[in-house]
Design an enzyme around this catalytic site. Structure first.
Site, PDB file in Angstrom:
ATOM      1  N   LYS A 165      27.289  50.249  55.717  1.00 14.24           N
ATOM      2  CA  LYS A 165      27.119  48.416  55.925  1.00 14.24           C
ATOM      3  C   LYS A 165      27.705  47.862  57.241  1.00 14.24           C
ATOM      4  O   LYS A 165      28.665  48.109  57.389  1.00 14.24           O
ATOM      5  CB  LYS A 165      27.484  47.366  54.863  1.00 14.24           C
ATOM      6  CG  LYS A 165      27.013  45.757  55.627  1.00 14.24           C
ATOM      7  CD  LYS A 165      27.726  45.107  54.138  1.00 14.24           C
ATOM      8  CE  LYS A 165      27.882  43.627  54.490  1.00 14.24           C
ATOM      9  NZ  LYS A 165      27.617  42.783  53.048  1.00 14.24           N
ATOM     10  N   LYS A 175      22.405  50.353  55.032  1.00 17.10           N
ATOM     11  CA  LYS A 175      22.362  48.220  55.582  1.00 17.10           C
ATOM     12  C   LYS A 175      22.399  48.389  57.162  1.00 17.10           C
ATOM     13  O   LYS A 175      24.008  48.379  57.667  1.00 17.10           O
ATOM     14  CB  LYS A 175      23.294  47.387  54.626  1.00 17.10           C
ATOM     15  CG  LYS A 175      22.933  46.114  54.699  1.00 17.10           C
ATOM     16  CD  LYS A 175      23.727  44.815  53.902  1.00 17.10           C
ATOM     17  CE  LYS A 175      23.602  43.702  54.117  1.00 17.10           C
ATOM     18  NZ  LYS A 175      24.317  42.828  53.649  1.00 17.10           N
TER      19      LYS A 175
HETATM   20  C1  PBG Z   1      27.741  39.672  51.801  1.00 16.92           C
HETATM   21  C2  PBG Z   1      26.053  40.303  51.832  1.00 16.92           C
HETATM   22  C3  PBG Z   1      25.937  39.805  53.528  1.00 16.92           C
HETATM   23  C4  PBG Z   1      24.223  39.975  52.998  1.00 16.92           C
HETATM   24  C5  PBG Z   1      24.305  41.027  51.600  1.00 16.92           C
HETATM   25  N1  PBG Z   1      25.991  41.100  51.426  1.00 16.92           N
HETATM   26  C6  PBG Z   1      26.424  39.427  54.516  1.00 16.92           C
HETATM   27  C7  PBG Z   1      27.617  39.851  55.389  1.00 16.92           C
HETATM   28  O1  PBG Z   1      27.971  40.960  55.155  1.00 16.92           O
HETATM   29  O2  PBG Z   1      28.010  38.634  56.400  1.00 16.92           O
HETATM   30  C8  PBG Z   1      23.522  40.163  54.368  1.00 16.92           C
HETATM   31  C9  PBG Z   1      22.354  40.496  53.389  1.00 16.92           C
HETATM   32  C10 PBG Z   1      21.038  40.016  54.390  1.00 16.92           C
HETATM   33  O3  PBG Z   1      20.799  39.441  56.215  1.00 16.92           O
HETATM   34  O4  PBG Z   1      20.140  39.506  53.712  1.00 16.92           O
HETATM   35  N2  PBG Z   1      29.167  39.807  52.031  1.00 16.92           N
END
Ligand code: PBG
Length: 328
Positions: free
Chosen positions: A198, A251
């Protein structure tokens, strides 16, 4: 005579592009509602549309069940639940609340739409008053103090009926901590989908508005990955699989198709999910609204490219609409 002796005619690729049926016969990548996971934002009270994400709303539990049933009827096999809790504090004490919105929605979904796989997001950012993904020690996120809180949260979701828990906080060793606790608490059959690779991306903005989980100060670069790195992503993924992840994730998706492709080649046996994130969705909505792109064509092109890169399934806010377009 002359013809028979000559070389075979040159390849003419346009022969197989003449009609829709011919193009269909030679299509290499297929896209179906079964490829999608539909994210839902669940809350107790603060329901209504999310302004940054047209077509997305915060839902109460009955609203969540209604939309999830629609998804199941459209052939979508899973939903991903995000909680928008009323109460926030530094310890994220609402994260493992058995009467929190995610737990209530998970048990309602298992009872009322049993054919659907229920996946829950496991991260603290919506539950902490400072909006960080972990427990703070001073202004740093304390990795190891965060692990038991994540493990308890995952168990609360498992107890409510979640089929898969999806830790998204990018804490080191979160998968091992969650696996150990799930097994010890009697949930060996609950699977883990790790947000393994991520990235610290600018494409999460609309989500943070929807889930009310933006950090009040600083950013997420001390735990989310540097967009410049791909070898590190492969290592993250291998490590998570060793710790017990059943499925892994890359992601965002669109700016990271090379990462998806590299993971697929390196670990062909691991189920790979790609997250087509909120900013990617909002960009297409905005372009369509301004007449710069056809929403259906643009969204299906993006989703197809994510499949082509090697994802087995795609988390997308376009899931319901795309399922309808694909069946039309
Ligand atoms: C929580 C999380 C996030 C997203 C999914 N889980 C936000 C982040 O990490 O700031 C983002 C999902 C999206 O943008 O659709 N940590």
């Amino acid at each position: 005579m002359k013809l028979m002796n000559s070389l075979p005619p040159a390849w003419r690729p346009r022969r197989l592009r003449r009609t829709s049926a011919l193009r269909c016969l030679v299509r290499e990548t297929s896209l179906a509602p079964a490829d999608f996971i539909y994210p839902l934002f669940v809350t107790h009270s603060d329901t209504g549309p999310v302004l940054s994400m047209p077509g997305v709303a915060r839902l109460d539990v009955p609203g969540c069940v209604r939309l999830a049933r629609e998804a199941a009827e459209a052939g979508i096999p899973g939903v991903l639940l995000f909680g928008v809790p009323e109460h926030k504090d530094p310890a994220a004490s609402g994260a493992a609340d058995p009467s929190g919105p995610v737990a209530l929605a998970a048990s309602a979904l298992k009872a009322q739409v049993p054919e659907l796989a229920v996946i829950t997001d496991v991260c603290l950012c919506s539950y902490t008053d400072h909006g960080h993904c972990g427990i703070l020690a001073g202004d740093r996120i304390d990795n190891d103090a965060t692990l038991p809180v994540l493990a308890n949260m995952a168990c609360a979701h498992a107890a409510a009926g979640a089929d898969i828990v999806a830790p998204s906080g990018m804490m080191d060793h979160m998968v091992a901590a969650i696996r150990r606790h799930l097994d010890a608490q009697g949930f060996p059959e609950v699977a883990i989908l790790s947000y393994s690779a991520k990235y610290a991306s600018s494409f999460y903005g609309p989500f943070r508005h929807a889930a009310d989980g933006a950090p009040k100060s600083g950013d997420r670069k001390t735990h989310q990955m540097d967009p410049a790195n791909v070898r590190e992503a492969l290592r993250e993924i291998e490590h998570d699989v060793q710790e017990g992840a059943d499925m892994v994730m890359v992601k965002p998706a669109l700016a990271y198709l090379d990462v998806i492709s590299r993971v697929r080649t390196r670990m062909p046996e691991v189920p790979l999910v790609a997250y087509n994130v909120s900013g990617e969705y909002a960009m297409i909505k905005a372009a369509a609204e301004q007449g710069l792109a056809d929403e259906r064509d643009a969204a299906l092109e993006v989703l197809t490219s994510i499949k082509r890169a090697g994802a087995d399934s795609i988390i997308t806010y376009h899931a319901l609409e795309a399922a309808a377009w694909l069946q039309a």
